[in-house]
Design a protein around this motif. Structure first.
Motif, PDB file in Angstrom:
ATOM      1  N   VAL A   7       0.875  -1.183   0.000  1.00 17.89           N
ATOM      2  CA  VAL A   7       0.000   0.000   0.000  1.00 17.89           C
ATOM      3  C   VAL A   7       0.908   1.227   0.000  1.00 17.89           C
ATOM      4  O   VAL A   7       1.531   1.561   1.017  1.00 17.89           O
ATOM      5  N   GLU A   8       1.008   1.888  -1.134  1.00 14.53           N
ATOM      6  CA  GLU A   8       1.989   2.959  -1.291  1.00 14.53           C
ATOM      7  C   GLU A   8       1.461   4.001  -2.266  1.00 14.53           C
ATOM      8  O   GLU A   8       0.938   3.660  -3.334  1.00 14.53           O
ATOM      9  N   ALA A   9       1.595   5.275  -1.900  1.00 12.53           N
ATOM     10  CA  ALA A   9       1.082   6.358  -2.739  1.00 12.53           C
ATOM     11  C   ALA A   9       1.903   6.541  -4.012  1.00 12.53           C
ATOM     12  O   ALA A   9       1.370   6.892  -5.066  1.00 12.53           O
ATOM     13  N   SER A  10       3.183   6.304  -3.942  1.00 10.04           N
ATOM     14  CA  SER A  10       4.081   6.549  -5.080  1.00 10.04           C
ATOM     15  C   SER A  10       4.067   5.379  -6.063  1.00 10.04           C
ATOM     16  O   SER A  10       4.359   4.240  -5.691  1.00 10.04           O
ATOM     17  N   ASP A  11       3.748   5.679  -7.337  1.00  7.99           N
ATOM     18  CA  ASP A  11       3.755   4.636  -8.378  1.00  7.99           C
ATOM     19  C   ASP A  11       5.136   4.012  -8.512  1.00  7.99           C
ATOM     20  O   ASP A  11       5.276   2.784  -8.622  1.00  7.99           O
ATOM     21  N   SER A  12       6.150   4.838  -8.496  1.00 10.01           N
ATOM     22  CA  SER A  12       7.512   4.330  -8.703  1.00 10.01           C
ATOM     23  C   SER A  12       7.934   3.416  -7.542  1.00 10.01           C
ATOM     24  O   SER A  12       8.557   2.368  -7.753  1.00 10.01           O
ATOM     25  N   ASP A  13       7.580   3.784  -6.307  1.00 12.92           N
ATOM     26  CA  ASP A  13       7.949   2.946  -5.162  1.00 12.92           C
ATOM     27  C   ASP A  13       7.138   1.649  -5.145  1.00 12.92           C
ATOM     28  O   ASP A  13       7.640   0.611  -4.711  1.00 12.92           O
ATOM     29  N   ARG A  14       5.900   1.718  -5.627  1.00 16.79           N
ATOM     30  CA  ARG A  14       5.110   0.484  -5.732  1.00 16.79           C
ATOM     31  C   ARG A  14       5.778  -0.487  -6.703  1.00 16.79           C
ATOM     32  O   ARG A  14       5.882  -1.684  -6.435  1.00 16.79           O
ATOM     33  N   ARG A  15       6.226   0.056  -7.843  1.00 20.88           N
ATOM     34  CA  ARG A  15       6.890  -0.797  -8.828  1.00 20.88           C
ATOM     35  C   ARG A  15       8.207  -1.345  -8.272  1.00 20.88           C
ATOM     36  O   ARG A  15       8.550  -2.509  -8.486  1.00 20.88           O
TER      37      ARG A  15
END
Length: 418
Positions: A7-15
């Protein structure tokens, strides 16, 4: 493969986290909002873990932890923080919130280490959380036999028994042994407001249909366990019946219910057609007072568990304690017995628990039995038990059984008992 919800707001950190966890053998599910998180949590199997940023759309890690507690979802949460000394990092760890925190710059090293600690196989979790306690009564041996026989089939099952008898553990055991055990597992509480999946306003169908249908879509090829199906309201019953009878989803449904479900079917407050779709086979779990030979075994199981958790030698029950346990009617069933045993282990300093050490509540409601199962051996025993409790007074025995005196007299004559 073990699942991890990110569960993470940042797309890049999710990837980044998804790729990192995939590379070390985990199956990541990445979302960015609180709404999507709640939907995803409903589909997580036992043993999964959650990795959450401190803030994301619609919520925070602290709010997520509190929601999981309220919903009784036992998934460990690892929070991602900027710096360990921040107030937010301390706050999310308070009151047994997140189980651990990881600084964002150290994700690549720390996250895989924590996954090894907190993510567990489904089998391990089911048994650690209190899987089937193997017992000696012929009734429970028969239940275990039926579980093995039906586990590899796709039949829907209704597990009927009083509260506190471990019906959910039987449902999980069927899932564990089934051909679907590697697929999705969803557990739903029928009497909870949580029985609301995701709506699809563009479908042209009702919200209730969309939400229940969503559960089946999300669990395709897997298993849905519906707990306390007798608490499902009539509208949801109708939708569930339509989905099962008209759409034939590739989902196995296992339900648990208290005995009143059978009366509800007879009175048509629970739709009989739905009942028979769900009850392609049923398992009846007798109450503890009917299988008293199992009481010492169950008590020893919890004594051993308590000793393991506290790194101690297990205490044992004296003959007087066992006698007292056998004499009690246990209206709260195994759940009540567990509490009595755990209280005794905490209060007794020595290695032996005597009758005087046991705290047992003798104020209990009259247990209304149902004779709707049509199992002659079980029915005969229930009648014998009721007549014994009523000291031979037929009117009182009939009241205990939930039938009229005329019906009881007929059954007594039919069984050669009176």
């Amino acid at each position: 493969m073990n699942k991890v919800l990110i569960v993470e707001a940042s797309d890049s950190d999710r990837r980044l986290m998804s790729a990192l966890l995939s590379n070390v053998g985990y199956e990541p599910i990445a979302v960015g909002t609180m709404e999507a998180t709640k939907d995803a949590v409903a589909k997580l199997p036992p043993g999964a873990a959650i990795v959450a940023g401190l803030r994301f759309s619609g919520g925070t890690a602290k709010e997520l932890v509190n929601w999981l507690k309220a919903e009784k979802k036992d998934f460990p949460v690892i929070a991602i923080v900027e710096r360990l000394g921040d107030t937010d990092a301390t706050d999310v760890m308070e009151d047994h919130g997140a189980v651990s925190v990881v600084q964002r710059p150290a994700i690549d090293k720390r996250l895989p280490e924590l996954m090894k600690k907190y993510v567990r196989d489904v089998d391990d979790v089911i048994f650690t959380k209190g899987g089937l306690i193997h017992r000696q009564s012929k009734e429970f041996c028969e239940i275990e036999k039926v579980i093995r026989q039906i586990a590899s089939t796709d039949v829907n099952v209704v597990i009927i028994g009083e509260s506190g008898m471990g019906k959910e553990m039987i449902a999980l055991e069927i899932y564990r042994l089934s051909n679907r055990s590697g697929n999705s597992l969803m557990e739903i509480e029928a009497g909870s407001a949580a029985l609301v999946g995701k709506d699809n306003p563009q479908s042209g169908r009702s919200k209730t249909y969309n939400r229940i249908k969503g559960y089946f879509n999300d669990t395709k090829g897997g298993t849905i366990i519906i707990k306390n199906i007798h608490l499902l309201d009539f509208e949801k019953q109708s939708v569930l019946l339509h989905i099962l009878s008209e759409e034939h989803p590739d989902v196995r449904v296992i339900c648990t219910a208290e005995p009143e479900l059978l009366e509800m079917v007879q009175e048509k407050s629970f739709r009989p057609t739905l009942f028979y779709y769900l009850r392609q086979l049923y398992i009846f779990v007798p109450p503890l007072r009917h299988v008293k030979e199992d009481i010492p075994i169950i008590a020893d199981y919890y004594l051993q568990n308590s000793a393991n958790e506290n790194n101690q030698f297990p205490k044992r029950l004296s003959a007087s304690a066992v006698k007292l346990l056998r004499q009690h009617s246990w209206p709260g069933n195994i759940r009540e017995l567990k509490v009595a045993i755990l209280l005794a282990t905490q209060n007794v300093g020595g290695s032996v628990i005597n009758a005087d050490d046991l705290i047992i509540c003798h104020a209990a409601p009259i247990m209304k039995e149902t004779l709707l199962l049509r199992d002659e051996n079980e029915e005969r025993r229930r009648i014998e038990d009721a007549m014994s409790q009523a000291q031979g007074v037929k009117a009182q025995a009939a009241k205990l059984l939930g039938i009229d005196r005329k019906t009881l007299s007929y059954k007594l004559k039919n069984y050669g008992m009176g």
